[in-house]
Enzyme design. Structure first.
Site, short mmCIF file in Angstrom:
data_model
loop_
_atom_site.label_atom_id
_atom_site.label_comp_id
_atom_site.label_asym_id
_atom_site.label_seq_id
_atom_site.Cartn_x
_atom_site.Cartn_y
_atom_site.Cartn_z
N LYS A 134 0.87 -1.19 0.00
CA LYS A 134 0.00 0.00 0.00
C LYS A 134 0.89 1.22 0.00
O LYS A 134 2.01 1.18 0.51
CB LYS A 134 -0.86 0.02 1.27
CG LYS A 134 -2.09 0.90 1.14
CD LYS A 134 -3.25 0.13 0.56
CE LYS A 134 -4.45 0.99 0.28
NZ LYS A 134 -5.62 0.16 -0.05
N ASP A 174 -7.19 4.24 -4.35
CA ASP A 174 -7.78 4.13 -3.01
C ASP A 174 -8.38 5.52 -2.74
O ASP A 174 -8.66 6.26 -3.70
CB ASP A 174 -6.72 3.73 -1.97
CG ASP A 174 -7.34 3.27 -0.65
OD1 ASP A 174 -7.78 2.12 -0.56
OD2 ASP A 174 -7.41 4.07 0.30
#
Ligand code: NDP
Ligand code: 2IT
Length: 453
Positions: A134, A174
């Site tokens: 991430k 995201d």
């Protein structure tokens, strides 16, 4: 820390968590995500010395590497601006690092470590060959012009491009990173490397993106909810749904809920929530999509346009409902919210966002018999479709919408099946336990196969 066969489960959990907190001071979201996993994995591995002796859980909670870099760019007035960029490469035991990029002013290393850790389990649950990662930045896209966002993305990718690649690490979107940002990021990567590869997912359809990727997370969270309801002998038809957020995940969750006969009465953003007792319809949803993706406005405009209530500064959990889908951000349902949902008749919760429910709120749901789908299972449809985008890019082919919809629904069914396999307790399923153990085993087995790395 050495292997100690004499410790009880409680002592092992306590020892593991105190070590983790000591090594990662102040990273509360990371502690929370790890604790929630350790609380079910430590009992599971207690009588399995091969995992414990190899310190699999300790290795999984120490990211392979963390990259932190300066992102320097110029705003429209010519001011020099400085942000911090990150990529957390958590674990690549079962495939290239894979996971989104978040651009939000609250982003810290703790946020991205928790997300990369969760992603590792989630990606394993999809059954596709993807490791966990991430990244992101403390950049706030709100109120920025397209040119400013473009310059930021180009500066960010100039650094990130050294660390990613189609077989190494494949980022995606995201919070704050959608179609516009992915376009700028991919364009800059292509310019820097002189290569056109599937190095990012969530791409536009004209340059290697996949059909159904935009919809996949929200749709998948509803498919998972549907499977949980089926397990309980009921359906979504005629149910009232409360949804938070009004971004990518929330809007497509709302669309699929409507298609399956549920009534969606709320949506929200960081300024508050709207309550529409008549429920959303396709026209209202089209208004939201235009409001959020084109004009980039506030959810309160929905209330003005349709003459419904806007509740400023609050989240929608006080609204009576049968099912709840938190689709905005982490820790948006606390213990009090969970108690309100339970006492207002909510029977099922499916997490579209990552870790939106605090641990004590999960306990409230579980004690009340509310079926609860944790994010690593419920929202895995997005990254699963990213995995299918990678496959299409490698094969230089495009699959049809029908084919991809079918693959998405099969993957969500398989995840539900895995959760039920490892989480069944008598006549009910503990989806938290099932998702954690189901995600863990595949990664752990691969790590064992590699020896001491
Ligand atoms: P978007 O940026 O499209 O939308 C985010 C939504 O959440 C907006 O409505 C935003 O409101 C709201 N929000 C964000 N931060 C906060 C906050 N601190 N407090 C209150 N509201 C907030 O993001 P996505 O829809 O893509 O992501 C939503 C969640 O789903 C995240 O947890 C993400 O990690 C998760 N997720 C996303 C996937 C994807 O494929 N996109 C896949 C799996 C999970 P505002 O505009 O006012 O900030
Ligand atoms: O949290 C997530 O699963 C995502 N943001 C999607 C990640 C991806 O690589 O598609």
């Amino acid at each position: 820390m050495t292997y100690d066969a004499t410790l009880s489960v409680e002592q092992e959990l306590e020892r593991f968590m105190s070590g983790l907190v000591r090594r990662n001071p102040g990273e509360e979201e990371f502690h929370q995500a790890v604790h929630e996993v350790a609380a079910t994995i430590i009992p599971f591995i207690h009588d399995k010395p091969r995992y414990r002796k190899a310190h699999i859980l300790e290795r999984l909670t120490e990211p392979d590497r963390v990259i932190i870099f300066r992102v320097c760019w110029e705003d429209d007035e010519g001011n020099v601006r400085v942000n911090r960029g990150y990529r957390v490469q958590c674990n690549n035991a079962i495939g290239p690092y894979k996971g989104g990029l978040r651009f939000h002013p609250d982003v810290t290393l703790s946020t991205l470590k928790f997300l990369a850790f969760e992603q590792t389990f989630k990606n394993s649950l999809t059954g596709l060959p993807m490791g966990g990662g991430k990244g992101g930045a403390d950049f706030n896209p709100k109120g920025k012009s397209d040119s400013e966002v473009m310059r930021f993305c180009q500066a960010f990718m100039t650094q990130l491009s050294r660390h990613i690649g189609q077989n190494t690490d494949v980022p995606a979107g995201d919070i704050g990173v959608g179609a516009r940002e992915i376009g700028y990021l991919f364009g800059q990567h292509k310019r820097l490397t002189n290569e056109f590869t599937g190095v990012l997912t969530g791409k536009g359809l004209s340059y290697g993106g996949s059909l159904v990727r935009t919809e996949a997370t929200g749709y998948g969270a509803v498919y998972f909810l549907q499977d949980m309801m089926r397990e309980k002998g009921t359906t979504l038809e005629g149910k009232t749904a409360v949804v938070s957020g009004s971004g990518n995940v929330a809007t497509y969750a709302a669309q699929k809920l409507m298609a399956l006969g549920a009534k969606v009465v709320t949506l929200s953003d960081s300024s508050g929530y709207i309550y529409d007792p008549e429920g959303l319809d396709e026209e209202k949803l089209a208004f939201i999509l235009e409001l959020k993706n084109v004009r980039r406005g506030r959810i309160s405009e929905y209330a003005d346009k349709y003459g419904v209530t806007f509740v400023e500064g609050k989240r929608p959990w006080e609204v009576p409902c049968d099912v709840a889908l938190p689709c905005a951000t982490q820790n948006e349902i606390n213990k009090k919210d969970a108690e309100a949902l339970v006492s207002n008749g909510c029977v099922a919760v499916s997490e579209g966002a990552n870790m939106p429910t605090s641990e004590d709120a999960v306990a409230v749901f579980q004690a009340a018999g509310v079926v609860f789908a944790p994010s690593k299972a419920a929202n895995a449809g997005g990254v699963a479709m990213s995995g299918l985008e990678m496959s299409q890019n490698s094969g230089r082919i495009s699959w049809t919408e029908d084919d991809l919809n079918k693959q998405l629904s099969d993957i969500m069914k398989n995840i539900h099946h895995t959760c039920a396999e490892y989480g069944r307790e008598g006549d009910h399923v503990d989806y938290v336990k099932g998702a954690n153990i189901g995600g863990f085993i595949k990664v752990a087995e691969a790590m064992l196969a590699y020896g001491v790395l």
